[in-house]
Design a protein around this motif. Structure first.
Motif, mmCIF file in Angstrom:
data_model
loop_
_atom_site.group_PDB
_atom_site.id
_atom_site.type_symbol
_atom_site.label_atom_id
_atom_site.label_comp_id
_atom_site.label_asym_id
_atom_site.label_seq_id
_atom_site.Cartn_x
_atom_site.Cartn_y
_atom_site.Cartn_z
ATOM 1 N N GLY A 86 32.094 -28.111 -10.294
ATOM 2 C CA GLY A 86 32.771 -28.210 -11.571
ATOM 3 C C GLY A 86 32.762 -26.931 -12.368
ATOM 4 O O GLY A 86 33.401 -26.829 -13.407
ATOM 5 N N SER A 87 32.031 -25.928 -11.886
ATOM 6 C CA SER A 87 31.909 -24.680 -12.627
ATOM 7 C C SER A 87 31.695 -23.528 -11.665
ATOM 8 O O SER A 87 31.033 -23.673 -10.631
ATOM 9 C CB SER A 87 30.734 -24.766 -13.613
ATOM 10 O OG SER A 87 30.447 -23.501 -14.162
ATOM 11 N N GLU A 88 32.221 -22.362 -12.031
ATOM 12 C CA GLU A 88 32.022 -21.177 -11.190
ATOM 13 C C GLU A 88 30.596 -20.643 -11.273
ATOM 14 O O GLU A 88 30.189 -19.813 -10.455
ATOM 15 C CB GLU A 88 32.982 -20.064 -11.594
ATOM 16 C CG GLU A 88 34.446 -20.409 -11.447
ATOM 17 C CD GLU A 88 35.042 -20.932 -12.741
ATOM 18 O OE1 GLU A 88 35.931 -20.257 -13.285
ATOM 19 O OE2 GLU A 88 34.619 -22.010 -13.216
ATOM 20 N N THR A 89 29.812 -21.096 -12.254
ATOM 21 C CA THR A 89 28.424 -20.662 -12.360
ATOM 22 C C THR A 89 27.499 -21.451 -11.450
ATOM 23 O O THR A 89 26.334 -21.083 -11.287
ATOM 24 C CB THR A 89 27.934 -20.798 -13.811
ATOM 25 O OG1 THR A 89 27.991 -22.176 -14.205
ATOM 26 C CG2 THR A 89 28.815 -19.976 -14.759
ATOM 27 N N ASN A 90 28.006 -22.521 -10.841
ATOM 28 C CA ASN A 90 27.199 -23.345 -9.957
ATOM 29 C C ASN A 90 26.821 -22.563 -8.699
ATOM 30 O O ASN A 90 27.650 -21.888 -8.089
ATOM 31 C CB ASN A 90 27.995 -24.602 -9.590
ATOM 32 C CG ASN A 90 27.177 -25.585 -8.787
ATOM 33 O OD1 ASN A 90 26.919 -25.357 -7.609
ATOM 34 N ND2 ASN A 90 26.778 -26.668 -9.413
ATOM 35 N N LYS A 91 25.572 -22.666 -8.279
ATOM 36 C CA LYS A 91 25.098 -21.906 -7.118
ATOM 37 C C LYS A 91 25.815 -22.317 -5.838
ATOM 38 O O LYS A 91 26.053 -21.485 -4.959
ATOM 39 C CB LYS A 91 23.581 -22.086 -6.958
ATOM 40 C CG LYS A 91 22.759 -21.421 -8.043
ATOM 41 C CD LYS A 91 21.273 -21.595 -7.786
ATOM 42 C CE LYS A 91 20.444 -20.903 -8.868
ATOM 43 N NZ LYS A 91 18.990 -21.082 -8.625
ATOM 44 N N ILE A 92 26.140 -23.592 -5.721
ATOM 45 C CA ILE A 92 26.851 -24.044 -4.531
ATOM 46 C C ILE A 92 28.230 -23.396 -4.472
ATOM 47 O O ILE A 92 28.662 -22.915 -3.419
ATOM 48 C CB ILE A 92 26.967 -25.586 -4.525
ATOM 49 C CG1 ILE A 92 25.583 -26.222 -4.447
ATOM 50 C CG2 ILE A 92 27.840 -26.063 -3.367
ATOM 51 C CD1 ILE A 92 25.596 -27.735 -4.545
ATOM 52 N N TYR A 93 28.907 -23.374 -5.613
ATOM 53 C CA TYR A 93 30.239 -22.745 -5.646
ATOM 54 C C TYR A 93 30.141 -21.273 -5.261
ATOM 55 O O TYR A 93 30.947 -20.770 -4.461
ATOM 56 C CB TYR A 93 30.863 -22.881 -7.035
ATOM 57 C CG TYR A 93 32.149 -22.106 -7.171
ATOM 58 C CD1 TYR A 93 33.342 -22.624 -6.690
ATOM 59 C CD2 TYR A 93 32.160 -20.839 -7.746
ATOM 60 C CE1 TYR A 93 34.526 -21.913 -6.791
ATOM 61 C CE2 TYR A 93 33.339 -20.111 -7.856
ATOM 62 C CZ TYR A 93 34.517 -20.658 -7.379
ATOM 63 O OH TYR A 93 35.684 -19.940 -7.463
ATOM 64 N N LYS A 94 29.168 -20.572 -5.812
ATOM 65 C CA LYS A 94 29.029 -19.143 -5.507
ATOM 66 C C LYS A 94 28.791 -18.909 -4.018
ATOM 67 O O LYS A 94 29.352 -17.982 -3.429
ATOM 68 C CB LYS A 94 27.882 -18.555 -6.328
ATOM 69 C CG LYS A 94 28.165 -18.467 -7.819
ATOM 70 C CD LYS A 94 26.968 -17.867 -8.557
ATOM 71 C CE LYS A 94 27.251 -17.740 -10.043
ATOM 72 N NZ LYS A 94 26.077 -17.177 -10.783
ATOM 73 N N ALA A 95 27.963 -19.766 -3.415
ATOM 74 C CA ALA A 95 27.670 -19.603 -1.989
ATOM 75 C C ALA A 95 28.913 -19.865 -1.142
ATOM 76 O O ALA A 95 29.230 -19.111 -0.217
ATOM 77 C CB ALA A 95 26.538 -20.537 -1.579
ATOM 78 N N LEU A 96 29.647 -20.945 -1.450
ATOM 79 C CA LEU A 96 30.849 -21.262 -0.680
ATOM 80 C C LEU A 96 31.923 -20.200 -0.884
ATOM 81 O O LEU A 96 32.615 -19.809 0.066
ATOM 82 C CB LEU A 96 31.384 -22.638 -1.096
ATOM 83 C CG LEU A 96 30.476 -23.832 -0.788
ATOM 84 C CD1 LEU A 96 31.116 -25.121 -1.273
ATOM 85 C CD2 LEU A 96 30.176 -23.931 0.709
ATOM 86 N N LYS A 97 32.055 -19.724 -2.094
ATOM 87 C CA LYS A 97 33.063 -18.687 -2.385
ATOM 88 C C LYS A 97 32.752 -17.409 -1.627
ATOM 89 O O LYS A 97 33.653 -16.704 -1.172
ATOM 90 C CB LYS A 97 33.096 -18.423 -3.893
ATOM 91 C CG LYS A 97 34.255 -17.553 -4.350
ATOM 92 C CD LYS A 97 35.584 -18.255 -4.164
ATOM 93 C CE LYS A 97 36.730 -17.436 -4.741
ATOM 94 N NZ LYS A 97 38.039 -18.074 -4.492
#
Length: 276
Positions: A18-29
Motif C-alpha cells: 500500500g506504500s512505497e515505503t514498505n520494505k516488501i515493496y522496496k525489495a520487490l521493486k
C-alpha cells in the motif's frame, strides 16, 4: 532461482503493497525485473482496489510499470491534495494529504490496475459442497443471565481483581460475547454452577458419538472460553487444546496428540492458532 524456482507468488498483496515505503515493496521493486529479469512476480489479492485509490500505485508500478513513469506522474494524473494542520510535539505543522473526494480519471487507473491481470470469481474456482450448518439455541440459566444483564446494564465489571470499563461499543461487545459463553468470566469460578453452554455442547458431543465413534473439533474464539471447555471435558474426552498461550511447540504436540491418541476424543481449538 538457484534452486530452480522461476516465480514468486505474493498472496494478499494489497496488505503489504500500500506504500512505497514498505520494505516488501522496496525489495520487490529492486529485484523485479531489474536484477532478476527471468523471474516472474505473481500478485494475488481479493481486494485489488483499496478504499483509498492513492494506494493503488505500488501494485501498478510493480506489475505494469509502463503505465506511470513515477509516483509524481500518478499523482499529477489522478490525485488532488489538501492542506491540513497536524499537531506535533514541536508545534503545529501543515502537511499535504490526498483529498479522498478529489480523485480524477479513475477509469484510466482501473485499466492500469487490470492490465496484465486476470479476474476470477470464487464460484468459478472452488467447487465445494454447501456446509451443513445447524444453529443450536442455548438458554442461559437464571443466575448466568442475571450476571450477564448486570454487565450489559452497568458496563463496569471486576474481572480477576481488575475493573474493566466496557462503556465503548466494541469493548462491550467483546466482553459480552465472553460472558455469554463462560459464567466464570463474570463471577467467581463455580459460583454459577449451571453452565448451559457446557450442557448443550455435552449433549451435542454425545449425539455424534464423540466418546467412542468419531473425533470432534470444537472452535472457541476467546482464551477463557477455550480453558473453560477444556476444564469441563477433561475427564470424559481428554481434549487436545490448541490456542495462543500454548506457543507453537506445544500446539503442534497437541495436534499430534489429537490425531494419534485414541483416548483424546475432542480438540478444542482457537480458530487462529488452530488454523495455523
Amino acid at each position: 532461482r538457484q534452486l530452480g524456482y522461476f516465480a514468486v507468488m505474493y498472496d494478499e498483496a494489497h496488505m503489504g503493497l500500500g506504500s512505497e515505503t514498505n520494505k516488501i515493496y522496496k525489495a520487490l521493486k529492486k529485484y523485479f525485473p531489474e536484477h532478476l529479469p527471468d523471474m516472474r512476480l505473481i500478485l494475488s489479492t481479493g481486494t485489488p482496489h483499496p478504499n483509498d485509490p492513492y494506494r493503488n500505485y505500488p501494485i501498478i508500478s510493480l506489475k505494469s510499470p509502463t503505465w506511470y513513469k513515477s509516483r509524481d506522474y500518478f499523482n499529477a494524473k489522478h490525485v488532488s491534495f489538501k492542506r491540513i494542520t497536524v499537531r506535533t510535539p514541536r508545534g503545529d505543522k501543515n502537511v499535504s494529504v490526498p483529498d479522498t473526494s478529489g480523485y480524477r480519471e479513475l477509469d484510466y487507473m482501473h485499466h492500469a490496475m487490470m492490465d496484465r491481470a486476470s479476474r476470477a470469481l470464487k464460484a468459478n474456482v472452488l467447487n465445494l459442497q454447501a456446509p451443513n450448518i445447524q444453529k443450536v439455541p442455548v438458554e442461559l440459566s437464571k443466575s448466568h443471565m442475571a450476571a450477564y444483564r448486570y454487565l450489559i446494564k452497568h458496563r463496569y465489571l471486576e474481572i480477576n481483581g481488575q475493573v474493566v470499563d466496557a462503556r465503548g461499543v466494541q469493548a462491550l461487545r467483546q466482553i459480552a460475547l465472553q460472558a455469554a459463553c463462560d459464567p466464570d468470566f463474570i463471577s467467581e469460578r463455580g459460583s454459577i454452577r449451571d453452565n448451559a453452554v457446557v450442557n448443550t455442547v455435552k449433549a451435542l458431543l454425545e449425539s455424534v458419538g464423540a466418546y467412542d465413534q468419531r473425533k470432534v473439533v470444537l472452535f472457541a474464539n476467546y482464551t477463557n472460553t477455550v480453558e473453560m471447555l477444556a476444564r469441563a471435558f477433561k475427564k470424559d474426552y481428554n481434549p487436545a487444546v490448541v490456542y495462543g498461550p500454548n506457543g507453537p511447540k506445544k500446539n503442534q504436540d497437541e495436534v499430534y496428540r489429537f490425531q494419534n491418541d485414541g483416548t483424546c476424543r475432542i480438540g478444542i481449538f482457537n480458530p487462529i492458532a488452530g488454523g495455523v
